[in-house]
Motif scaffolding. Structure first.
Motif, PDB file in Angstrom:
ATOM      1  N   ILE A  28       0.839  -1.209   0.000  1.00  0.00           N
ATOM      2  CA  ILE A  28       0.000   0.000   0.000  1.00  0.00           C
ATOM      3  C   ILE A  28       0.867   1.251   0.000  1.00  0.00           C
ATOM      4  O   ILE A  28       0.703   2.146  -0.845  1.00  0.00           O
ATOM      5  CB  ILE A  28      -0.963  -0.008   1.197  1.00  0.00           C
ATOM      6  N   LEU A  29       1.790   1.347   0.934  1.00  0.00           N
ATOM      7  CA  LEU A  29       2.621   2.545   1.005  1.00  0.00           C
ATOM      8  C   LEU A  29       3.542   2.655  -0.204  1.00  0.00           C
ATOM      9  O   LEU A  29       3.783   3.768  -0.715  1.00  0.00           O
ATOM     10  CB  LEU A  29       3.416   2.561   2.306  1.00  0.00           C
ATOM     11  N   SER A  30       4.038   1.542  -0.704  1.00  0.00           N
ATOM     12  CA  SER A  30       4.868   1.588  -1.908  1.00  0.00           C
ATOM     13  C   SER A  30       4.064   2.115  -3.091  1.00  0.00           C
ATOM     14  O   SER A  30       4.565   2.909  -3.899  1.00  0.00           O
ATOM     15  CB  SER A  30       5.420   0.199  -2.224  1.00  0.00           C
ATOM     16  N   SER A  31       2.806   1.689  -3.207  1.00  0.00           N
ATOM     17  CA  SER A  31       1.948   2.180  -4.288  1.00  0.00           C
ATOM     18  C   SER A  31       1.685   3.675  -4.165  1.00  0.00           C
ATOM     19  O   SER A  31       1.379   4.334  -5.160  1.00  0.00           O
ATOM     20  CB  SER A  31       0.615   1.423  -4.292  1.00  0.00           C
ATOM     21  N   MET A  32       1.800   4.203  -2.954  1.00  0.00           N
ATOM     22  CA  MET A  32       1.582   5.630  -2.725  1.00  0.00           C
ATOM     23  C   MET A  32       2.887   6.420  -2.804  1.00  0.00           C
ATOM     24  O   MET A  32       2.929   7.600  -2.456  1.00  0.00           O
ATOM     25  CB  MET A  32       0.900   5.834  -1.369  1.00  0.00           C
ATOM     26  N   GLY A  33       3.958   5.764  -3.265  1.00  0.00           N
ATOM     27  CA  GLY A  33       5.228   6.451  -3.460  1.00  0.00           C
ATOM     28  C   GLY A  33       6.061   6.609  -2.216  1.00  0.00           C
ATOM     29  O   GLY A  33       6.906   7.505  -2.138  1.00  0.00           O
ATOM     30  N   VAL A  34       5.857   5.731  -1.225  1.00  0.00           N
ATOM     31  CA  VAL A  34       6.567   5.812   0.044  1.00  0.00           C
ATOM     32  C   VAL A  34       7.471   4.588   0.200  1.00  0.00           C
ATOM     33  O   VAL A  34       7.046   3.458  -0.056  1.00  0.00           O
ATOM     34  CB  VAL A  34       5.583   5.878   1.230  1.00  0.00           C
ATOM     35  N   GLN A  35       8.708   4.811   0.625  1.00  0.00           N
ATOM     36  CA  GLN A  35       9.635   3.705   0.902  1.00  0.00           C
ATOM     37  C   GLN A  35       9.342   3.142   2.289  1.00  0.00           C
ATOM     38  O   GLN A  35       9.299   3.883   3.277  1.00  0.00           O
ATOM     39  CB  GLN A  35      11.081   4.187   0.855  1.00  0.00           C
ATOM     40  N   VAL A  36       9.150   1.831   2.365  1.00  0.00           N
ATOM     41  CA  VAL A  36       8.878   1.173   3.643  1.00  0.00           C
ATOM     42  C   VAL A  36      10.119   0.413   4.093  1.00  0.00           C
ATOM     43  O   VAL A  36      10.648  -0.431   3.364  1.00  0.00           O
ATOM     44  CB  VAL A  36       7.691   0.199   3.528  1.00  0.00           C
ATOM     45  N   CYS A  37      10.581   0.701   5.311  1.00  0.00           N
ATOM     46  CA  CYS A  37      11.715   0.010   5.914  1.00  0.00           C
ATOM     47  C   CYS A  37      11.176  -0.827   7.070  1.00  0.00           C
ATOM     48  O   CYS A  37      10.896  -0.297   8.154  1.00  0.00           O
ATOM     49  CB  CYS A  37      12.750   1.006   6.416  1.00  0.00           C
ATOM     50  N   PRO A  38      10.967  -2.128   6.868  1.00  0.00           N
ATOM     51  CA  PRO A  38      10.333  -2.943   7.903  1.00  0.00           C
ATOM     52  C   PRO A  38      11.281  -3.322   9.037  1.00  0.00           C
ATOM     53  O   PRO A  38      12.441  -3.672   8.804  1.00  0.00           O
ATOM     54  CB  PRO A  38       9.860  -4.187   7.153  1.00  0.00           C
ATOM     55  N   LEU A  39      10.771  -3.257  10.243  1.00  0.00           N
ATOM     56  CA  LEU A  39      11.442  -3.783  11.433  1.00  0.00           C
ATOM     57  C   LEU A  39      10.500  -4.831  12.026  1.00  0.00           C
ATOM     58  O   LEU A  39       9.531  -4.483  12.700  1.00  0.00           O
ATOM     59  CB  LEU A  39      11.722  -2.666  12.442  1.00  0.00           C
ATOM     60  N   PRO A  40      10.729  -6.117  11.772  1.00  0.00           N
ATOM     61  CA  PRO A  40       9.795  -7.150  12.229  1.00  0.00           C
ATOM     62  C   PRO A  40       9.812  -7.308  13.750  1.00  0.00           C
ATOM     63  O   PRO A  40      10.875  -7.268  14.385  1.00  0.00           O
ATOM     64  CB  PRO A  40      10.307  -8.429  11.553  1.00  0.00           C
ATOM     65  N   THR A  41       8.632  -7.496  14.311  1.00  0.00           N
ATOM     66  CA  THR A  41       8.508  -7.817  15.731  1.00  0.00           C
ATOM     67  C   THR A  41       8.350  -9.324  15.932  1.00  0.00           C
ATOM     68  O   THR A  41       8.669  -9.850  16.995  1.00  0.00           O
ATOM     69  CB  THR A  41       7.301  -7.096  16.346  1.00  0.00           C
ATOM     70  N   ALA A  42       7.833  -9.991  14.907  1.00  0.00           N
ATOM     71  CA  ALA A  42       7.671 -11.446  14.923  1.00  0.00           C
ATOM     72  C   ALA A  42       7.518 -11.902  13.482  1.00  0.00           C
ATOM     73  O   ALA A  42       7.105 -11.118  12.613  1.00  0.00           O
ATOM     74  CB  ALA A  42       6.451 -11.858  15.738  1.00  0.00           C
ATOM     75  N   ILE A  43       7.865 -13.148  13.221  1.00  0.00           N
ATOM     76  CA  ILE A  43       7.706 -13.717  11.889  1.00  0.00           C
ATOM     77  C   ILE A  43       6.816 -14.949  12.017  1.00  0.00           C
ATOM     78  O   ILE A  43       7.110 -15.869  12.789  1.00  0.00           O
ATOM     79  CB  ILE A  43       9.070 -14.080  11.273  1.00  0.00           C
ATOM     80  N   LEU A  44       5.699 -14.921  11.279  1.00  0.00           N
ATOM     81  CA  LEU A  44       4.704 -15.983  11.358  1.00  0.00           C
ATOM     82  C   LEU A  44       4.523 -16.625   9.987  1.00  0.00           C
ATOM     83  O   LEU A  44       4.689 -15.983   8.956  1.00  0.00           O
ATOM     84  CB  LEU A  44       3.352 -15.438  11.830  1.00  0.00           C
ATOM     85  N   SER A  45       4.152 -17.896   9.986  1.00  0.00           N
ATOM     86  CA  SER A  45       3.855 -18.567   8.721  1.00  0.00           C
ATOM     87  C   SER A  45       2.601 -17.980   8.091  1.00  0.00           C
ATOM     88  O   SER A  45       2.474 -17.900   6.863  1.00  0.00           O
ATOM     89  CB  SER A  45       3.663 -20.068   8.956  1.00  0.00           C
ATOM     90  N   ASN A  46       1.651 -17.579   8.922  1.00  0.00           N
ATOM     91  CA  ASN A  46       0.400 -16.952   8.487  1.00  0.00           C
ATOM     92  C   ASN A  46      -0.117 -16.114   9.655  1.00  0.00           C
ATOM     93  O   ASN A  46       0.255 -16.340  10.812  1.00  0.00           O
ATOM     94  CB  ASN A  46      -0.634 -18.012   8.086  1.00  0.00           C
ATOM     95  N   HIS A  47      -0.957 -15.143   9.357  1.00  0.00           N
ATOM     96  CA  HIS A  47      -1.487 -14.342  10.452  1.00  0.00           C
ATOM     97  C   HIS A  47      -2.472 -15.172  11.271  1.00  0.00           C
ATOM     98  O   HIS A  47      -2.851 -16.287  10.878  1.00  0.00           O
ATOM     99  CB  HIS A  47      -2.112 -13.038   9.936  1.00  0.00           C
ATOM    100  N   THR A  48      -2.912 -14.652  12.403  1.00  0.00           N
ATOM    101  CA  THR A  48      -3.683 -15.454  13.359  1.00  0.00           C
ATOM    102  C   THR A  48      -5.192 -15.348  13.165  1.00  0.00           C
ATOM    103  O   THR A  48      -5.942 -16.078  13.788  1.00  0.00           O
ATOM    104  CB  THR A  48      -3.341 -15.028  14.797  1.00  0.00           C
TER     105      THR A  48
END
Length: 290
Positions: A28-48
């Motif tokens: 979403i943010l990339s489509s709006m011309g914004v660079q996203v720098c992710p900092l993961p808090t957890a990594i899941l196989s799928n959301h809950t």
């Protein structure tokens, strides 16, 4: 430093399957011309949401090294956007991140992910509620849902509310520190199944309402998508009510575009079919002052 494109630090969980958290925020943010720098808090196989099982890797022990390297690289951000946090320790880490990377010129947005429909999420407890109360004091903008407002204020959750009551609640939240409060999923007193987005801007002492018409379905991840559109709009120079309205219109279109397809709702809205909408002119006017 002025960036060629706006830059957001997105502190959220990463789910490999299902359109929620970082897998919704980044496109979403990339489509709006914004660079996203992710900092993961957890990594899941799928959301809950809607899944009985999932694999879960807690990223807490790695977050500080990750942040320290960003400091070495002297990275700066136009916005810090925090969402799902899995422990009180993560709350303290994010608090320190805001201290280190927050400036007078950038925007700190905190989505205090705690619960919905009157209940805490299964991964949350009262310790996290108390920690989130401390964290939101450092935000410029917070985006709780109606349940999370009651949790942050220590109020009993209600099925209905009035404009005057929610105005008093958001004013109390703003008194905790944030300049702008944006509350989603606020029950509409006039129509049982409709809801509203209610916002308060302390700098001009103004309250806004955007009506959300009821669509008889539910998809996980729409809160992450809504806040992402709002952030992208604000970074593009839009006013608060326009940003709120864009978010509502995008989510409404995403739900309508997804509703006609026969697939499990737990996969989230079909973002791939509506991302182009973010680049089109938007017909505004759905907001009102209250």
């Amino acid at each position: 430093m002025k960036h060629s494109v706006k830059r957001v630090a997105a502190i959220h969980d990463l789910s490999g399957f299902g359109r929620a958290s970082l897998t919704a925020i980044i496109p979403i943010l990339s489509s709006m011309g914004v660079q996203v720098c992710p900092l993961p808090t957890a990594i899941l196989s799928n959301h809950t949401g809607g899944f009985d099982t999932f694999s879960f890797v807690d990223f807490t022990d790695y977050m500080q090294d990750y942040i320290d390297h960003w400091k070495e690289l002297n990275i700066d951000f136009d916005c810090i956007y925090s969402g799902f946090l899995g422990s009180e320790r993560q709350i303290e880490i994010v608090s320190g991140f805001i201290d280190d990377f927050g400036t007078e010129d950038n925007m700190v947005v905190i989505d205090p992910v705690l619960g919905d429909n009157g209940n805490l999420y299964s991964t949350m407890d009262q310790g996290l509620v108390e920690g989130m109360k401390r964290l939101v004091t450092k935000a410029d903008i917070i985006t709780p849902n109606f349940t999370e407002v009651s949790l942050l204020l220590g109020e009993e959750y209600k099925q209905t509310t009035t404009d005057e009551e929610i105005k008093e609640w958001v004013k109390r939240l703003s008194d905790m520190g944030p300049d702008i409060i944006v509350v989603t999923s606020v029950p509409d007193k006039e129509k049982d199944k409709d809801s509203n987005v209610i916002a308060y801007d302390r700098t001009c002492n103004t309250y806004w309402k955007i009506k959300c018409r009821y669509i008889p379905t539910f998809y996980p991840g729409t809160g992450d998508a809504y806040t992402s559109v709002m952030i992208g709009s604000l970074l593009d120079g839009d006013s608060l009510p326009i940003a709120l309205d864009k978010g509502v219109q995008f989510i409404t279109q995403a739900i309508k575009a997804s509703y006609g397809f026969d697939y499990p709702n737990r996969e989230g809205v079909l973002l791939e079919r509506v991302l182009e909408v973010l680049k089109m002119p938007v017909v505004l006017g759905g907001y009102e002052m209250i």
